[in-house]
Motif scaffolding. Structure first.
Motif, short mmCIF file in Angstrom:
data_model
loop_
_atom_site.label_atom_id
_atom_site.label_comp_id
_atom_site.label_asym_id
_atom_site.label_seq_id
_atom_site.Cartn_x
_atom_site.Cartn_y
_atom_site.Cartn_z
N LEU A 56 0.85 -1.19 0.00
CA LEU A 56 0.00 0.00 0.00
C LEU A 56 0.89 1.24 0.00
O LEU A 56 0.88 2.06 0.92
N ASN A 57 1.65 1.36 -1.07
CA ASN A 57 2.53 2.52 -1.24
C ASN A 57 1.72 3.66 -1.85
O ASN A 57 1.17 3.53 -2.95
N PRO A 58 1.59 4.79 -1.16
CA PRO A 58 0.73 5.88 -1.65
C PRO A 58 1.08 6.35 -3.06
O PRO A 58 0.17 6.62 -3.86
N GLU A 59 2.37 6.43 -3.39
CA GLU A 59 2.73 6.91 -4.71
C GLU A 59 2.45 5.87 -5.79
O GLU A 59 2.04 6.20 -6.91
N ASP A 60 2.67 4.61 -5.44
CA ASP A 60 2.33 3.54 -6.37
C ASP A 60 0.81 3.51 -6.61
O ASP A 60 0.35 3.35 -7.74
N LEU A 61 0.06 3.69 -5.52
CA LEU A 61 -1.40 3.75 -5.65
C LEU A 61 -1.81 4.92 -6.53
O LEU A 61 -2.68 4.78 -7.41
N ARG A 62 -1.21 6.07 -6.31
CA ARG A 62 -1.56 7.25 -7.10
C ARG A 62 -1.37 6.99 -8.60
O ARG A 62 -2.23 7.28 -9.42
N THR A 63 -0.24 6.40 -8.94
CA THR A 63 0.07 6.14 -10.35
C THR A 63 -0.91 5.14 -10.97
O THR A 63 -1.48 5.38 -12.04
N LYS A 64 -1.09 4.02 -10.27
CA LYS A 64 -1.94 2.97 -10.84
C LYS A 64 -3.42 3.35 -10.82
O LYS A 64 -4.17 3.00 -11.74
N ALA A 65 -3.84 4.07 -9.79
CA ALA A 65 -5.24 4.48 -9.71
C ALA A 65 -5.57 5.47 -10.83
O ALA A 65 -6.65 5.41 -11.42
N HIS A 66 -4.65 6.37 -11.12
CA HIS A 66 -4.85 7.29 -12.23
C HIS A 66 -5.03 6.52 -13.53
O HIS A 66 -5.91 6.83 -14.35
N ARG A 67 -4.19 5.51 -13.73
CA ARG A 67 -4.28 4.71 -14.95
C ARG A 67 -5.59 3.92 -14.99
O ARG A 67 -6.20 3.76 -16.05
N ALA A 68 -6.00 3.41 -13.82
CA ALA A 68 -7.26 2.65 -13.77
C ALA A 68 -8.45 3.54 -14.08
O ALA A 68 -9.37 3.15 -14.80
N VAL A 69 -8.44 4.76 -13.54
CA VAL A 69 -9.53 5.70 -13.83
C VAL A 69 -9.53 6.05 -15.31
O VAL A 69 -10.60 6.12 -15.95
N ASN A 70 -8.37 6.26 -15.88
CA ASN A 70 -8.29 6.53 -17.32
C ASN A 70 -8.82 5.34 -18.13
O ASN A 70 -9.49 5.53 -19.15
N PHE A 71 -8.52 4.15 -17.65
CA PHE A 71 -8.99 2.94 -18.33
C PHE A 71 -10.52 2.92 -18.35
O PHE A 71 -11.14 2.65 -19.38
N ILE A 72 -11.13 3.18 -17.18
CA ILE A 72 -12.59 3.17 -17.10
C ILE A 72 -13.20 4.31 -17.90
O ILE A 72 -14.23 4.14 -18.58
N ALA A 73 -12.57 5.49 -17.85
CA ALA A 73 -13.08 6.62 -18.64
C ALA A 73 -13.05 6.30 -20.13
O ALA A 73 -14.01 6.60 -20.86
N ASP A 74 -11.99 5.66 -20.58
CA ASP A 74 -11.92 5.24 -21.99
C ASP A 74 -12.95 4.16 -22.30
O ASP A 74 -13.53 4.14 -23.39
N TYR A 75 -13.18 3.28 -21.33
CA TYR A 75 -14.20 2.24 -21.50
C TYR A 75 -15.57 2.88 -21.71
O TYR A 75 -16.31 2.51 -22.62
N TYR A 76 -15.90 3.87 -20.88
CA TYR A 76 -17.19 4.55 -21.05
C TYR A 76 -17.24 5.30 -22.38
O TYR A 76 -18.26 5.29 -23.08
N LYS A 77 -16.13 5.93 -22.74
CA LYS A 77 -16.08 6.70 -23.98
C LYS A 77 -16.28 5.82 -25.21
O LYS A 77 -16.91 6.22 -26.19
N ASN A 78 -15.75 4.60 -25.13
CA ASN A 78 -15.79 3.70 -26.29
C ASN A 78 -16.78 2.55 -26.11
O ASN A 78 -16.74 1.59 -26.88
#
Length: 503
Positions: A23-45
């Motif tokens: 539970l590294n905060p910076e690792d979480l920040r990086t991966k969570a941003h990517r996961a949110v982008n993934f879901i946003a792209d999923y909704y977009k497409n």
């Protein structure tokens, strides 16, 4: 300390606990941003995917290893497998072209609320566990109660209260158990076999399941017939006759489930009239408004809850129409003590000054389990981010799109509307085609449904009521616009033409 046993396996340096920072905060920040982008792209497409999954049973077992990895895999690899292996097996409930079942509505506000709920990982089993979890739930339940114009007897600001469950199944089970114990405390537990519960033949199937779990004998679960003439609503006279017959046989009427918006056709049972019959026999009356109840935040639909002051409990599911994502069901009860008396526990290891004082709510005693997520966060974010007026307009917009579809169906003489539309569900069927015998209507509509869903461009479901096979078209996906509804009708007509050309 001696030598480790011969079968002891040393941990590789790469997996040493001092390097396993899970539970590294910076690792979480990086991966969570990517996961949110993934879901946003999923909704977009999302429209690029077939609405209904085209996968066959067992498809995933053939794509994934038989055992878990011994060493870590990269986030890129895992996310790639989500895209390539999991998404093909998903039916896209959030697609604007999804019109099946009932919607599982969603929103940006609820998404953020869910992130915070998961991130905090708070457990609101008792007030002391996380005071904010308990108290926000109380506030949100009263807010929604105000939106529905519920009597004070259902709210914490009055003499009642509410709780956020995951589904209507749990809400109904909780109230049946509370009603059961209230009566058995008077007549004795040895008479449990005499308890009888009531609903219509349109009451949700989960009602029978909940009653069986609560110990009601299956032969004492009444499913009272409804008819096309009454638009599949439960008639008070029919209820009265069944109750009278049970009383005459020495049985004890216990519980009535009234539905505002049945699953098959969105039939609405007359709350006030049914409650008046039930009240004569001291029957617990529960109103299941899982879908239709949400519309009652709009003044034009509020009359469906007329007589609510005469019932004991009410539940509805904001995840169906109030943009909250799955697993958000709100239950209000007039007498919370009956729920607590039936479901409450007080083990020594959970005792604390605040709970023992009786001045705080312990929500673990309002449900079957103990642990509780910070579920009301989603509803709180939705109510604050959009406001009542926008939520009302959201419901009205869905209804208007359903009206558009209804008009399109009526414009084609080959189709018919089977039951009146009340909310955003249209029940229709193909009634005739040149060269087809009318006795083949059911097989014809089954074929049409199969063809439409196989295109991947639209997804519908069906039901059978009074022996009539019909197609269900529900508007409710957050991303649906009128153009999608019109396109869905074009797909349906196109598939009808392919059927015609085969004969």
């Amino acid at each position: 300390m001696g030598s480790p046993p011969s079968n002891f396996i040393t941990t590789p340096e790469s997996l040493d606990s001092k390097h396993f920072n899970h539970l590294n905060p910076e690792d979480l920040r990086t991966k969570a941003h990517r996961a949110v982008n993934f879901i946003a792209d999923y909704y977009k497409n999302i429209e690029s995917y077939p609405v209904g999954s085209q996968a066959q049973p067992g498809y995933l077992k053939n794509r994934l290893p038989e055992t878990p990895p011994d060493t870590p895999e990269s986030f890129d690899t895992i996310l790639k497998d989500v895209q390539n292996d999991l998404i093909p097996g998903i039916t896209h409930f959030l697609s604007p072209n999804f019109y099946g079942y009932f919607p599982a509505s969603a929103s940006s506000a609820a998404f953020i609320g869910e992130i915070l709920c998961t991130g905090f990982n708070a457990n609101g089993f008792k007030w002391v566990g996380s005071p904010a979890v308990t108290e926000l739930e109380m506030v949100v339940m009263d807010w929604l109660g105000v939106m529905l114009k519920l009597p004070k007897s259902f709210m914490f600001s009055g003499s009642g209260g509410g709780v956020v469950h995951s589904t209507s199944s749990e809400a109904i089970l909780s109230t049946v158990v509370a009603a059961r114990d209230r009566v058995l405390n008077e007549i004795g537990i040895e008479n449990i076999g005499k308890l009888v519960v009531y609903g219509s033949d349109q009451t949700h199937s989960t009602y029978k399941k909940a009653c069986k779990i609560a110990g009601i004998h299956p032969c004492n679960i009444r499913s009272i017939p409804t008819s096309m003439e009454d638009e599949f609503a439960l008639k008070p006279d029919s209820l009265r006759k069944v109750i009278e017959a049970d009383v005459e046989e020495g049985r004890v009427p216990l519980f009535l489930c009234v539905t505002v918006g049945t699953t098959s056709t969105t039939a609405v049972d007359p709350v006030k009239d049914l409650a008046e019959v039930a009240n004569m026999y001291n029957i617990w009356v529960h109103v299941d408004g899982a879908y239709g109840g949400n519309a009652c935040i709009c003044p034009e639909y509020r009359p469906f809850l007329d007589g609510i002051e005469k019932v004991d409990s009410l539940s509805l599911s904001p995840h169906k129409w109030l943009l909250c994502y799955a697993e958000c069901c709100c239950l209000w009860v007039k007498n919370p003590n009956l729920i607590v008396n039936a479901l409450g526990t007080n083990p020594e290891y959970l005792k604390n000054e605040h709970s023992e004082s009786g001045l705080v709510v312990s929500y673990m005693d309002w449900q079957v389990g103990t642990s509780r997520r910070f579920r009301p966060l989603r509803l709180w974010f939705v109510l604050r981010s959009y406001g009542v007026a926008n939520l009302q307009n959201h419901i009205r917009s869905d209804v208007q799109m359903a009206i558009t579809f209804e008009r399109l169906v009526k414009s084609d003489v080959r189709f018919e509307i089977v039951v009146p539309r009340r909310f955003s569900l249209v029940c229709f069927r193909l009634k005739q085609l040149n060269g087809f015998d009318s006795s083949n209507t059911e097989s014809l509509n089954k074929k049409l449904l199969e063809r439409v869903n196989s295109t991947g461009r639209v997804y519908l479901t069906h039901t059978v009521v009074a022996g009539i096979y019909m197609l269900r078209f529900v508007v409710g996906a957050t991303l649906t616009e009128e153009r999608h509804v019109i396109n869905a009708w074009e797909v349906i007509k196109e598939m009808v033409n392919t059927i015609v050309n085969e004969f």
